[in-house]
Design a protein around this motif. Structure first.
Motif, short mmCIF file in Angstrom:
data_model
loop_
_atom_site.label_atom_id
_atom_site.label_comp_id
_atom_site.label_asym_id
_atom_site.label_seq_id
_atom_site.Cartn_x
_atom_site.Cartn_y
_atom_site.Cartn_z
N UNK A 266 -15.21 -26.49 -145.64
CA UNK A 266 -14.09 -25.56 -145.36
C UNK A 266 -14.10 -25.02 -143.94
N UNK A 267 -15.26 -24.67 -143.42
CA UNK A 267 -15.33 -24.06 -142.10
C UNK A 267 -14.87 -25.06 -141.02
N UNK A 268 -15.37 -26.29 -141.12
CA UNK A 268 -14.98 -27.33 -140.15
C UNK A 268 -13.47 -27.58 -140.22
N UNK A 269 -12.96 -27.70 -141.45
CA UNK A 269 -11.54 -27.99 -141.61
C UNK A 269 -10.68 -26.77 -141.27
N UNK A 270 -11.31 -25.58 -141.31
CA UNK A 270 -10.64 -24.37 -140.85
C UNK A 270 -10.63 -24.24 -139.33
N UNK A 271 -11.32 -25.18 -138.65
CA UNK A 271 -11.21 -25.23 -137.20
C UNK A 271 -12.47 -24.93 -136.41
N UNK A 272 -13.60 -24.67 -137.09
CA UNK A 272 -14.87 -24.50 -136.36
C UNK A 272 -15.83 -25.60 -136.83
#
Ligand code: ZN
Length: 308
Positions: A266-272
């Protein structure tokens, strides 16, 4: 006392009393980041060596059975305290943070990671903790404990997906009726549908329809593959649904220079983009991210079909 205050107090006492957490949160201020500029939006890459245990976690059933579950209360360090939520969740400080405020929210029971009947709890958490974005990683979508149900949460205002949504430039409102809205993202490299609404029953209804439809497309999976990010603002829930196609990209399994240890959640796909190895942090480019997102996510049109 409300939950926000109780969690702030929990941070104060845990960062004081729990050395591991205290050290890791203070190291976070020194963590290195770099910007990746894409067409119409940006991503951040974060070099975070403490996340190796999560990014590279062995999540096959043999490895899972062989290790003591770190989310079961009997295996947690005595110094780790929690705040109960609803009947069966406990809000804990995550001792290996990505966010300045990072929570892990496990069930008290050792039961499989499944969102099916737990989506409403996610909305309730978001409402009671408006300073946090609540996220869910499915069992083959980045969860490092697929055998123990849990959510995570991080402080608002950190993941680019929040401001990208607020900008109104990247997602289009494709449905609006009885106070519920569907927003479909275009050219964001990862197919996303966002549900916005003020009545939790309506959000649950839309989510359940999506879940049922996607289950039929992935009948061999324990549940349809998905990452979900949810928060509550001005009386509305905003829920970003990111359906998944595969767990880890080919770069994850390469050897030598071709390898990129990135296991999207989720964090990666949220942009980080979280990178536990410095070499990956230094070499990763916009093109790598584009390629990896395309491998693990659905296209814009495929996502649209799941909600129509
Ligand atoms: Zn467990």
């Amino acid at each position: 006392m409300n939950y926000s205050q109780r969690i702030e107090d929990l941070f104060t006492s845990q960062l004081r009393d729990w050395e591991l957490a205290g050290v890791n949160y203070s190291l976070l201020s020194k963590v290195r980041t770099k910007r990746l500029v894409l067409k119409g939006f940006e991503l951040l890459a974060q070099f975070n060596p403490e996340r190796m245990r999560s990014s590279a976690a062995k999540v096959d059933s043999k490895s899972i059975e062989a290790r003591p579950c770190f989310l079961c209360s009997m295996n947690r360090p005595a110094v780790q305290k929690g705040v109960g939520f609803e009947d069966d969740l406990t809000i804990l400080i995550n001792p290996f943070p990505i966010f300045n405020r990072h929570l892990t929210i496990p069930s008290e029971k050792h039961v499989d990671q499944r969102i099916g009947t737990n989506f409403l709890s996610m909305l309730n958490l978001a409402e009671k903790l408006p300073g946090f974005l609540i996220f869910y990683n499915g069992p083959e979508c980045g969860a490092s404990a697929p055998d123990h149900f849990h959510f995570q949460a991080g402080n608002r205002g950190f993941l680019p997906v929040e401001s990208d949504f607020a900008s109104g430039r990247l997602a289009e409102k494709i449905y609006c009726e009885n106070g519920i809205e569907l927003w479909h993202w275009r050219n964001y490299l990862r197919g996303i549908m966002t549900i916005k609404g003020s009545a939790s029953a309506d959000l649950v209804f839309i989510f359940n329809n999506f879940y049922r439809k996607f289950s039929q497309i992935q009948p061999d999976k324990p549940e349809p593959m998905v990452n979900i990010l949810a928060y509550y603002q001005d009386g509305f829930w905003i829920v970003h649904i990111i359906p998944r196609k595969i767990h880890r990209p080919v770069q994850f399994f390469e050897k030598g220079e071709k390898q990129l240890l990135l296991s999207p959640a989720s964090v990666d796909l949220g942009g980080v983009i979280i990178l536990p190895r410095e070499e990956d942090f230094l070499k990763i480019t916009e093109n790598d991210v584009r390629d990896i997102f395309e491998q693990v996510c659905l296209t814009d049109d495929e996502v649209l079909n799941l909600f129509s």
